[in-house]
Design a protein around this motif. Sequence first.
Motif, short mmCIF file in Angstrom:
data_model
loop_
_atom_site.label_atom_id
_atom_site.label_comp_id
_atom_site.label_asym_id
_atom_site.label_seq_id
_atom_site.Cartn_x
_atom_site.Cartn_y
_atom_site.Cartn_z
N TYR A 1 9.82 2.82 3.19
CA TYR A 1 9.66 1.39 2.88
C TYR A 1 10.78 0.52 3.45
O TYR A 1 10.53 -0.50 4.11
N PRO A 2 12.06 0.87 3.24
CA PRO A 2 13.11 -0.03 3.72
C PRO A 2 13.21 -0.13 5.24
O PRO A 2 13.72 -1.12 5.76
N ALA A 3 12.73 0.89 5.96
CA ALA A 3 12.77 0.80 7.43
C ALA A 3 11.73 -0.22 7.91
O ALA A 3 11.96 -0.97 8.86
N LEU A 4 10.58 -0.26 7.21
CA LEU A 4 9.57 -1.27 7.55
C LEU A 4 10.10 -2.66 7.19
O LEU A 4 9.86 -3.63 7.91
N MET A 5 10.84 -2.73 6.12
CA MET A 5 11.42 -4.03 5.72
C MET A 5 12.42 -4.50 6.80
O MET A 5 12.44 -5.70 7.16
N ALA A 6 13.20 -3.58 7.32
CA ALA A 6 14.13 -3.94 8.41
C ALA A 6 13.34 -4.44 9.61
O ALA A 6 13.72 -5.41 10.28
N ALA A 7 12.19 -3.79 9.88
CA ALA A 7 11.36 -4.20 11.01
C ALA A 7 10.80 -5.61 10.80
O ALA A 7 10.75 -6.42 11.72
N ASP A 8 10.40 -5.90 9.54
CA ASP A 8 9.88 -7.24 9.24
C ASP A 8 10.89 -8.30 9.68
O ASP A 8 10.55 -9.31 10.29
N ILE A 9 12.13 -8.04 9.31
CA ILE A 9 13.18 -9.03 9.52
C ILE A 9 13.59 -9.08 11.00
O ILE A 9 13.69 -10.15 11.61
N LEU A 10 13.78 -7.90 11.57
CA LEU A 10 14.37 -7.84 12.91
C LEU A 10 13.34 -8.10 14.01
O LEU A 10 13.72 -8.46 15.13
N ALA A 11 12.05 -7.98 13.69
CA ALA A 11 11.01 -8.31 14.67
C ALA A 11 11.07 -9.79 15.03
O ALA A 11 10.47 -10.22 16.02
N TYR A 12 11.77 -10.58 14.21
CA TYR A 12 11.90 -12.02 14.48
C TYR A 12 13.34 -12.40 14.79
O TYR A 12 13.65 -13.58 14.88
N HIS A 13 14.23 -11.39 14.89
CA HIS A 13 15.66 -11.69 15.01
C HIS A 13 16.07 -12.68 13.93
O HIS A 13 16.83 -13.63 14.21
N ILE B 1 0.80 -1.23 0.00
CA ILE B 1 0.00 0.00 0.00
C ILE B 1 0.84 1.28 0.00
O ILE B 1 0.28 2.38 0.09
N THR B 2 2.16 1.16 -0.12
CA THR B 2 2.97 2.38 -0.28
C THR B 2 2.68 3.01 -1.65
O THR B 2 3.01 4.17 -1.88
N VAL B 3 2.11 2.23 -2.56
CA VAL B 3 1.47 2.82 -3.76
C VAL B 3 0.00 2.37 -3.73
O VAL B 3 -0.32 1.31 -3.19
N TRP B 4 -0.88 3.17 -4.31
CA TRP B 4 -2.32 2.92 -4.15
C TRP B 4 -2.72 1.55 -4.66
O TRP B 4 -2.28 1.14 -5.75
N SER C 1 4.48 8.78 -1.88
CA SER C 1 4.02 8.72 -0.49
C SER C 1 5.21 8.68 0.47
O SER C 1 6.30 8.22 0.12
N LEU C 2 4.96 9.14 1.69
CA LEU C 2 5.98 9.07 2.73
C LEU C 2 6.31 7.60 3.01
O LEU C 2 7.44 7.24 3.30
N GLY C 3 5.28 6.75 2.89
CA GLY C 3 5.47 5.31 3.10
C GLY C 3 6.46 4.72 2.12
O GLY C 3 7.25 3.85 2.48
N LEU C 4 6.43 5.18 0.88
CA LEU C 4 7.36 4.65 -0.12
C LEU C 4 8.81 5.00 0.27
O LEU C 4 9.72 4.20 0.12
N PHE C 5 8.98 6.20 0.81
CA PHE C 5 10.32 6.62 1.23
C PHE C 5 10.80 5.77 2.43
O PHE C 5 11.95 5.35 2.50
N LEU D 1 7.50 -1.63 15.20
CA LEU D 1 8.96 -1.61 15.11
C LEU D 1 9.41 -0.77 13.90
O LEU D 1 10.46 -0.12 13.94
N GLY D 2 8.58 -0.77 12.87
CA GLY D 2 8.88 0.08 11.70
C GLY D 2 8.99 1.54 12.12
O GLY D 2 9.88 2.26 11.67
N TRP D 3 8.09 1.98 13.02
CA TRP D 3 8.17 3.37 13.49
C TRP D 3 9.48 3.61 14.25
O TRP D 3 10.16 4.62 14.05
N VAL D 4 9.82 2.65 15.11
CA VAL D 4 11.09 2.80 15.85
C VAL D 4 12.25 2.97 14.86
O VAL D 4 13.10 3.85 15.01
N PHE D 5 12.23 2.15 13.80
CA PHE D 5 13.33 2.22 12.84
C PHE D 5 13.28 3.48 11.97
O PHE D 5 14.31 3.93 11.47
N ASN D 6 12.09 4.06 11.80
CA ASN D 6 12.02 5.37 11.13
C ASN D 6 12.83 6.39 11.92
O ASN D 6 13.35 7.35 11.37
N CYS D 7 12.90 6.15 13.23
CA CYS D 7 13.62 7.09 14.09
C CYS D 7 15.11 6.74 14.20
O CYS D 7 15.90 7.55 14.67
#
Length: 340
Positions: A134-146, A53-56, A128-132, A97-103
């Motif tokens: 995007y990679p921080a959320l991807m890091a969260a996907d991975i790191l939320a599971y170690h 959904i980072t693009v419609w 969109s801001l989400g598209l920018f 966790l994506g928000w944490v990584f945005n920071c």
Amino acid sequence: MSDATFTPRVFSGIQPSGGLTLGNYLGAMKRFVDMQDADRFECIYCLVDLHAITVWQDPAALTRNTRELCAGFIAAGIDPEKSILFNQSQVPEHAQLGWVFNCVARMGWMGRMTQWKDKAGKNAEAASLGLFAYPALMAADILAYHATHVPVGEDQKQHLELTRDIAAKFNHDYGVDFFPLTEPVIEGAATRVMNLQDGTKKMSKSDPSDRTRINMTDDADTIARKIRKAKTDPEPLPDSVAGLEDRPEARNLVNIWAGLADLGVEDVVAQNAGKMFGYFKQDLADLAVAKLAPISTEMSRLMQEPDEIDRILSRGSDRAREIAAPILRQTFDIMGVVRA
Ligand code: TYM
């Protein structure tokens, strides 16, 4: 910190944005199945709807594409009892966790991502801001599971380097060894499957011409026709891998053969040395139909049972949360966030 400290765990994701291609299959899904079946890892596979959904996305299409992707995973050989299979939005820890990584991530790091530059194009102001982010959320996907290992196609390499940078900066900023430095797993002959009509471009679901790709929903006739009509050069196949240099279309078809047959590129070249492309493409079409048509048939069958698909995703999300929730809680504890 060494990976030895962490449970060997695989995480990877695919966007449910419609049109799963042979590139997604050989570069990602087939390798997910191999890692599941190797029994060396706990495997977690995610339908990353929050990334889509980072693009419609048309709402009805998103629903359908999510179910179709889930059907694709299962038809390709992912066993939802053995692996954890779920969609991202049902596990809120990803967004948190994506928000944490945005920071944690820096604007400069994100601005250097080639996928951001390609997708935003000249009109970045309108992206969109989400598209920018995007990679921080991807890091969260991975790191939320170690997760320790992430199988992907070559186009995701830069995002995985950023994931390591984010993990390292978090660990450094808080003086902890909490997040692992994840290993990208970009292996095999088909980590970059190219366009069937132009071997210098990646095979992509967004190319306007359907002849440039094989869709995982294509039937046997369509698969065979697209391969027979794939662009090639007039020379026969070489007798060494070096002979494929500067022949991108030839190289691509050899890579696809190797990926489908689980062979090395050298083996495919040795088997086919001196063959004209007309014959090679016919044999490749037969191989592709034998490997892919059963997947497409099984996907259509599973799509008749949307309730069963939703149940699988819901159960997978519960299992995923059991791992991600304590890791998020520990992350907040490290950061000093107050919670009851
Ligand atoms: P996505 O949905 O674009 O693609 C899914 C996977 O397919 C691979 N792939 C290819 N491999 C070889 N040749 C091709 N032509 C080709 N096209 C696509 C991609 O490399 C990818 O592995 N950002 C990711 C999704 C994601 C993710 C994650 C992946 C979100 N969070 C965490 C790993 C870990 C993406 O857009 O993939």
